[in-house]
Design an enzyme around this catalytic site. Sequence first.
Site, PDB file in Angstrom:
ATOM      1  N   GLN A  64      58.469  79.188  36.618  1.00 16.39           N
ATOM      2  CA  GLN A  64      59.743  79.698  35.412  1.00 16.39           C
ATOM      3  C   GLN A  64      59.597  80.876  34.520  1.00 16.39           C
ATOM      4  O   GLN A  64      59.022  81.077  34.608  1.00 16.39           O
ATOM      5  CB  GLN A  64      59.497  77.962  34.453  1.00 16.39           C
ATOM      6  CG  GLN A  64      60.765  77.945  33.389  1.00 16.39           C
ATOM      7  CD  GLN A  64      60.478  77.242  32.342  1.00 16.39           C
ATOM      8  OE1 GLN A  64      60.068  77.805  31.377  1.00 16.39           O
ATOM      9  NE2 GLN A  64      61.360  76.147  31.965  1.00 16.39           N
ATOM     10  N   CYS A  94      63.524  77.167  25.627  1.00 17.82           N
ATOM     11  CA  CYS A  94      62.406  77.068  24.788  1.00 17.82           C
ATOM     12  C   CYS A  94      63.161  77.346  23.246  1.00 17.82           C
ATOM     13  O   CYS A  94      63.821  78.587  23.544  1.00 17.82           O
ATOM     14  CB  CYS A  94      61.645  78.332  25.225  1.00 17.82           C
ATOM     15  SG  CYS A  94      60.137  78.503  23.713  1.00 17.82           S
ATOM     16  N   LYS A 136      67.001  76.278  33.573  1.00 12.36           N
ATOM     17  CA  LYS A 136      66.263  74.779  32.519  1.00 12.36           C
ATOM     18  C   LYS A 136      67.087  75.253  31.425  1.00 12.36           C
ATOM     19  O   LYS A 136      66.749  76.227  30.311  1.00 12.36           O
ATOM     20  CB  LYS A 136      65.328  74.646  32.390  1.00 12.36           C
ATOM     21  CG  LYS A 136      64.857  73.037  30.987  1.00 12.36           C
ATOM     22  CD  LYS A 136      63.623  73.081  31.381  1.00 12.36           C
ATOM     23  CE  LYS A 136      62.597  71.784  30.276  1.00 12.36           C
ATOM     24  NZ  LYS A 136      62.796  71.954  29.018  1.00 12.36           N
ATOM     25  N   HIS A 165      68.085  69.755  28.610  1.00 17.15           N
ATOM     26  CA  HIS A 165      67.596  68.976  27.743  1.00 17.15           C
ATOM     27  C   HIS A 165      68.556  68.988  26.515  1.00 17.15           C
ATOM     28  O   HIS A 165      68.951  70.217  25.928  1.00 17.15           O
ATOM     29  CB  HIS A 165      66.171  69.740  26.606  1.00 17.15           C
ATOM     30  CG  HIS A 165      65.648  69.272  25.941  1.00 17.15           C
ATOM     31  ND1 HIS A 165      63.969  68.572  25.832  1.00 17.15           N
ATOM     32  CD2 HIS A 165      65.988  68.860  25.278  1.00 17.15           C
ATOM     33  CE1 HIS A 165      63.853  68.178  24.560  1.00 17.15           C
ATOM     34  NE2 HIS A 165      65.255  68.287  23.698  1.00 17.15           N
ATOM     35  N   GLY A 221      57.818  65.375  30.211  1.00 16.92           N
ATOM     36  CA  GLY A 221      57.005  66.452  29.563  1.00 16.92           C
ATOM     37  C   GLY A 221      55.525  65.633  29.061  1.00 16.92           C
ATOM     38  O   GLY A 221      54.681  65.188  29.353  1.00 16.92           O
ATOM     39  N   ARG A 222      55.652  65.487  27.589  1.00 17.55           N
ATOM     40  CA  ARG A 222      55.060  64.322  26.584  1.00 17.55           C
ATOM     41  C   ARG A 222      54.894  63.383  27.150  1.00 17.55           C
ATOM     42  O   ARG A 222      53.586  62.773  26.682  1.00 17.55           O
ATOM     43  CB  ARG A 222      56.093  64.498  25.319  1.00 17.55           C
ATOM     44  CG  ARG A 222      55.594  66.016  24.672  1.00 17.55           C
ATOM     45  CD  ARG A 222      56.920  65.720  23.124  1.00 17.55           C
ATOM     46  NE  ARG A 222      56.349  67.658  22.960  1.00 17.55           N
ATOM     47  CZ  ARG A 222      56.917  68.519  23.344  1.00 17.55           C
ATOM     48  NH1 ARG A 222      57.586  68.955  24.350  1.00 17.55           N
ATOM     49  NH2 ARG A 222      56.726  69.247  22.845  1.00 17.55           N
TER      50      ARG A 222
END
EC number: 1.3.1.-
Length: 316
Positions: A64, A94, A136, A165, A221-222
């Site tokens: 990425q 981000c 993304k 996202h 992810g988390r």
Amino acid sequence: MRYYLAPMEGITGYVYRNAYHAYFYPMDKYFTPFLSPGQEGELRNRDVQEILPENNQGIRLIPQILTNRAEAFLGAAELLETYGYREVNLNLGCPSGTVTAKGKGAGFLRYPDALDRFLEEISRGMEGLGIKFSIKTRVGGRDPEEFPGLLEIYGRYPLTELIIHPRVQKDFYKNTPRMESFALGMERSRCPVCYNGDITCAADIEALRDRFPDLGRVMIGRGILADPFLLERVYGDGILENRKERLREFHQRVYEEYLRVMSGDRNVLFKMKELWSHLIKSFRDGERFMKKIGKAKSRGEYEAAVAAVFHDLDLQ
């Protein structure tokens, strides 16, 4: 359904990726935490370590890239091609202030005209290199009303997939994902769509399947950091065996590898404590033990605190 490991800076590097892949249900794709190239596409040594083939054997890795300069993106892609990569991902998600203040990551979404020119330039360059790319993205910088325009821009270019996202940059990781925006992405995207955000249990994935039966890709992810057995729960195929021993061996592999590749116990303990801030959620009543891990100032104190977790606590 295809499952991807989300890129998380400082955590999901090659040490974690390799250990996860060895002990738990493998992901279809793994994404590097963002690589931040210089003006000509040069990468820092730590970024090169992330993408070296010998550090990523047996997994499908997508590098990425985080930049708002076309020449830097193309330079990095050309370098990555020499290591055998044929696909890269552009980070437009981000939300960190230090990133967005420079107009990168989700900060780039505030400048749609510049983003359009950037994508046009890299699309031409990537075609010449023979490398594919995905994006993304968040659904806007300040307002989800920005998303229809962004989707129109993305639709002009040959993306392999669009990972959405459904939060805006100012949400960071708070508030509820904006599922209406994700639904719009599913409806209007001209390439396959992947969902990312707040997947913490098998029921979350079932809810996604129920609402979006055509969805074929999910990035986690988390949720995986807190419960590495999550995909085994999703598939429900009996792999959930010897969980505590596997988790213990996984931890030991990550810990020993950090001791090998990093300098100074302090740096290693910082990395492990960051991992435990998520992993402790795998254990019942784990938060009180997390305090001992967090206070550990030496390897001996850390190892004793971790041993107590595995000895005294049960997994969720």
